[in-house]
Motif scaffolding. Structure first.
Motif, PDB file in Angstrom:
ATOM      1  N   ARG A 194       0.852  -1.184   0.000  1.00 23.25           N
ATOM      2  CA  ARG A 194       0.000   0.000   0.000  1.00 23.25           C
ATOM      3  C   ARG A 194       0.885   1.230   0.000  1.00 23.25           C
ATOM      4  NH1 ARG A 194      -3.593   1.705   4.885  1.00 23.25           N
ATOM      5  NH2 ARG A 194      -3.589   3.533   3.538  1.00 23.25           N
ATOM      6  N   GLY A 195       0.365   2.330  -0.541  1.00 28.26           N
ATOM      7  CA  GLY A 195       1.150   3.560  -0.574  1.00 28.26           C
ATOM      8  C   GLY A 195       0.493   4.575  -1.474  1.00 28.26           C
ATOM      9  N   THR A 196       1.116   5.747  -1.590  1.00 29.63           N
ATOM     10  CA  THR A 196       0.608   6.758  -2.509  1.00 29.63           C
ATOM     11  C   THR A 196       0.851   6.251  -3.934  1.00 29.63           C
ATOM     12  OG1 THR A 196       2.734   7.872  -2.667  1.00 29.63           O
ATOM     13  CG2 THR A 196       1.259   8.608  -0.891  1.00 29.63           C
TER      14      THR A 196
ATOM     15  N   GLU B  55       6.836   4.074  -8.129  1.00 30.68           N
ATOM     16  CA  GLU B  55       8.293   4.266  -8.149  1.00 30.68           C
ATOM     17  C   GLU B  55       9.044   3.261  -7.297  1.00 30.68           C
ATOM     18  OE1 GLU B  55       9.016   8.384  -7.319  1.00 30.68           O
ATOM     19  OE2 GLU B  55       8.098   9.001  -9.216  1.00 30.68           O
ATOM     20  N   SER B  56       8.387   2.693  -6.294  1.00 33.29           N
ATOM     21  CA  SER B  56       9.088   1.738  -5.429  1.00 33.29           C
ATOM     22  C   SER B  56       8.281   0.464  -5.199  1.00 33.29           C
ATOM     23  CB  SER B  56       9.412   2.385  -4.076  1.00 33.29           C
ATOM     24  OG  SER B  56      10.064   3.608  -4.267  1.00 33.29           O
ATOM     25  N   PRO B  57       8.007  -0.278  -6.275  1.00 31.92           N
ATOM     26  CA  PRO B  57       7.292  -1.543  -6.075  1.00 31.92           C
ATOM     27  C   PRO B  57       8.167  -2.486  -5.249  1.00 31.92           C
ATOM     28  CG  PRO B  57       8.175  -1.435  -8.301  1.00 31.92           C
ATOM     29  CD  PRO B  57       8.425  -0.094  -7.676  1.00 31.92           C
ATOM     30  N   ARG B  58       7.530  -3.245  -4.354  1.00 31.65           N
ATOM     31  CA  ARG B  58       8.322  -4.144  -3.515  1.00 31.65           C
ATOM     32  C   ARG B  58       8.279  -5.586  -4.000  1.00 31.65           C
ATOM     33  NH1 ARG B  58       6.553  -1.230   1.255  1.00 31.65           N
ATOM     34  NH2 ARG B  58       4.954  -2.795   1.576  1.00 31.65           N
ATOM     35  N   THR B  59       7.268  -5.924  -4.788  1.00 29.14           N
ATOM     36  CA  THR B  59       7.175  -7.301  -5.267  1.00 29.14           C
ATOM     37  C   THR B  59       7.027  -7.305  -6.794  1.00 29.14           C
ATOM     38  OG1 THR B  59       4.767  -7.409  -5.148  1.00 29.14           O
ATOM     39  CG2 THR B  59       5.971  -7.993  -3.143  1.00 29.14           C
ATOM     40  N   ARG B  60       7.308  -8.466  -7.347  1.00 25.50           N
ATOM     41  CA  ARG B  60       7.198  -8.650  -8.784  1.00 25.50           C
ATOM     42  C   ARG B  60       5.756  -8.402  -9.246  1.00 25.50           C
ATOM     43  NH1 ARG B  60      10.678 -12.073 -12.286  1.00 25.50           N
ATOM     44  NH2 ARG B  60       9.433 -12.277 -14.153  1.00 25.50           N
ATOM     45  N   PHE B  61       4.812  -8.866  -8.420  1.00 26.07           N
ATOM     46  CA  PHE B  61       3.403  -8.686  -8.753  1.00 26.07           C
ATOM     47  C   PHE B  61       3.070  -7.202  -8.914  1.00 26.07           C
ATOM     48  CE2 PHE B  61      -0.969  -7.832  -7.654  1.00 26.07           C
ATOM     49  CZ  PHE B  61      -1.644  -8.715  -8.469  1.00 26.07           C
ATOM     50  N   VAL B  62       3.500  -6.394  -7.952  1.00 25.05           N
ATOM     51  CA  VAL B  62       3.197  -4.955  -7.999  1.00 25.05           C
ATOM     52  C   VAL B  62       3.906  -4.300  -9.184  1.00 25.05           C
ATOM     53  CG1 VAL B  62       3.400  -2.751  -6.764  1.00 25.05           C
ATOM     54  CG2 VAL B  62       2.733  -4.817  -5.520  1.00 25.05           C
ATOM     55  N   ALA B  63       5.177  -4.643  -9.371  1.00 22.67           N
ATOM     56  CA  ALA B  63       5.947  -4.039 -10.466  1.00 22.67           C
ATOM     57  C   ALA B  63       5.284  -4.316 -11.812  1.00 22.67           C
ATOM     58  CB  ALA B  63       7.371  -4.581 -10.468  1.00 22.67           C
ATOM     59  N   GLU B  64       4.740  -5.516 -11.982  1.00 21.90           N
ATOM     60  CA  GLU B  64       4.130  -5.874 -13.267  1.00 21.90           C
ATOM     61  C   GLU B  64       2.705  -5.380 -13.391  1.00 21.90           C
ATOM     62  OE1 GLU B  64       5.144 -10.223 -13.319  1.00 21.90           O
ATOM     63  OE2 GLU B  64       5.865  -9.653 -15.308  1.00 21.90           O
ATOM     64  N   PHE B  65       1.998  -5.283 -12.266  1.00 26.53           N
ATOM     65  CA  PHE B  65       0.588  -4.893 -12.322  1.00 26.53           C
ATOM     66  C   PHE B  65       0.427  -3.394 -12.578  1.00 26.53           C
ATOM     67  CE2 PHE B  65      -3.732  -4.218 -10.674  1.00 26.53           C
ATOM     68  CZ  PHE B  65      -4.393  -5.206 -11.387  1.00 26.53           C
TER      69      PHE B  65
END
Ligand SMILES: Nc1ncnc2c1ncn2[C@@H]1O[C@H](COP(=O)(O)OP(=O)(O)O)[C@@H](O)[C@H]1O
Ligand SMILES: [Mg+2]
Length: 361
Positions: free
Chosen positions: A216-218, A224-234
């Motif tokens: 979760r975040g702004t 700019e700062s995805p923490r997981t592969r899922f977030v980075a790709e989604f």
């Protein structure tokens, strides 16, 4: 007293299906928070538990100090805009919008006044006597919104409210809804599977995957700062470079086939682990002269490559570059299409270390 909404350790089982799995988040009063995730990840179920249409298997929902977990929907200071609008097709606009007030025994004179006011707010003044099926999809969407707002909820819950509208109308409504939320100052919990919509509208985004919170975040933090592969790709487009993460006393780096480059150390990652690094395409700049190797400094990563493909999209171009066994995409704004590199030419890519995110899972 603040009326922050707290979803606290909420789990929901439907038989063997765990639709929502130990989800906790807080929505600060007066903010716009979006639950974002792919179909089936538990967004609607979470919203329905906040609204009171489902009871959590475990966990609590509170508004300020008030535990609303076991209250009926109409007892709660919440209101929901359903994905399907759920309007009564055979009742008039006025009857639809006034329905919640009638259920709450608001006298008819006050009811008429509040219905008229709210129809003004959604820019459909004087439509009380119109039939629902005479209205366009966009107008029905506004009526569904008016019906939820007329009871003056503290928290408005919106389940993919723009999903049925065409792209242009949807874009307009995104801006209108955000403006309306700011004007009214009430809390919005918004559900969508559309990452662009979430980035456009939200103060904060909660990303759900398979019933759990992924991050979760702004919007800027998430992008700019995805923490997981899922977030980075989604969220958005990204370059994923797979390799071996090596942490030493003097810094960390990724061994990626025949190349290696420094990365920001990630305390959550173990040295020797196989993982991915995410770099957004617009953070990768490209120079057309190939200097000799070894240009990287501690903060500026420079690698030689060959242009594989150039995809021209009008205002931007995506340039695919082969570097060793990996491929990277560099995205740039196009001012003159004649300035783009040609496939096959040697080049150099560059990014700043802070723009490469080491993903832990
Ligand atoms: N009433 C129900 N009975 C059984 N399974 C359900 C029910 N509602 C939702 N589910 C299941 O729970 C999961 C989450 O669904 P949902 O909250 O609707 O996801 P989303 O809104 O993110 O698409 C899905 O696997 C879905 O099939
Ligand atoms: Mg849903």
């Amino acid at each position: 007293m603040s009326s922050d909404l707290h979803v606290d350790g909420v789990t929901k089982h439907f038989g063997d299906v765990r639709a929502v799995d130990d989800v906790s988040f807080t929505v600060e009063e007066g903010t716009f928070v979006t639950l974002l995730g792919p179909s089936g990840c538990g967004k609607t179920t979470t919203l329905r538990m906040i609204a009171g249409y489902e009871t959590p298997t475990t966990g609590r929902v509170t508004l300020g100090d008030r535990d609303i977990t076991d209250e009926k929907p109409y007892q709660r200071p919440t209101s929901m805009v359903f994905q399907s609008y759920a309007l009564f097709p055979h009742k008039t606009v006025g009857e639809n919008v006034g329905f919640g007030l009638k259920m709450r025994d608001v006298p008819s004179e006050e009811r008429d006044r509040r219905v008229a006011e709210i129809l003004e707010l959604v820019e459909l003044p004087g439509t009380e006597d119109r039939a629902i099926d005479e209205l366009s999809g966009g107008q029905q969407q506004r009526i569904a919104l008016a019906r939820s707002l007329v009871i003056e909820p503290e928290v408005l819950l919106l389940d993919e409210p723009l999903g049925a509208l065409d792209l242009k109308l949807r874009k307009n409504m995104q801006v209108e809804l955000k403006d309306l939320q700011e004007e009214l100052g009430i809390t919005f919990v918004y559900v969508t599977h559309d990452q662009e919509e979430a980035l456009t509208m939200s103060d904060e985004i909660v990303i759900l995957n398979d019933g759990r919170i992924e991050q979760r975040g702004t919007p800027a933090e998430i992008y700019e700062s995805p923490r997981t592969r899922f977030v980075a790709e989604f969220i958005g487009d990204t370059n994923l470079l797979d390799g071996t993460y090596v942490a030493t006393d003097s810094g960390a780096y990724l061994e990626c086939g025949s190349v290696e480059f420094p990365v920001e150390p990630n305390p959550a990652a173990e040295s020797g682990a196989t993982l991915s690094v995410s770099i957004r395409p617009e953070k990768v700049s490209l120079e057309e002269s190939a200097a000799r190797n070894g240009g990287s400094t501690e903060t500026d990563i420079t690698l030689d490559g060959v242009v594989d493909d150039v995809i021209y999209q009008g205002n931007v171009a995506k340039i695919h570059v082969r570097i060793g066994d990996s491929e990277l995409i560099s995205e740039r704004h196009v001012v003159n299409s004649t300035d783009l590199p040609t496939p096959g030419s040697e080049c150099r890519v560059r990014w700043t270390k802070e723009h490469a995110d080491v993903l832990v899972e």
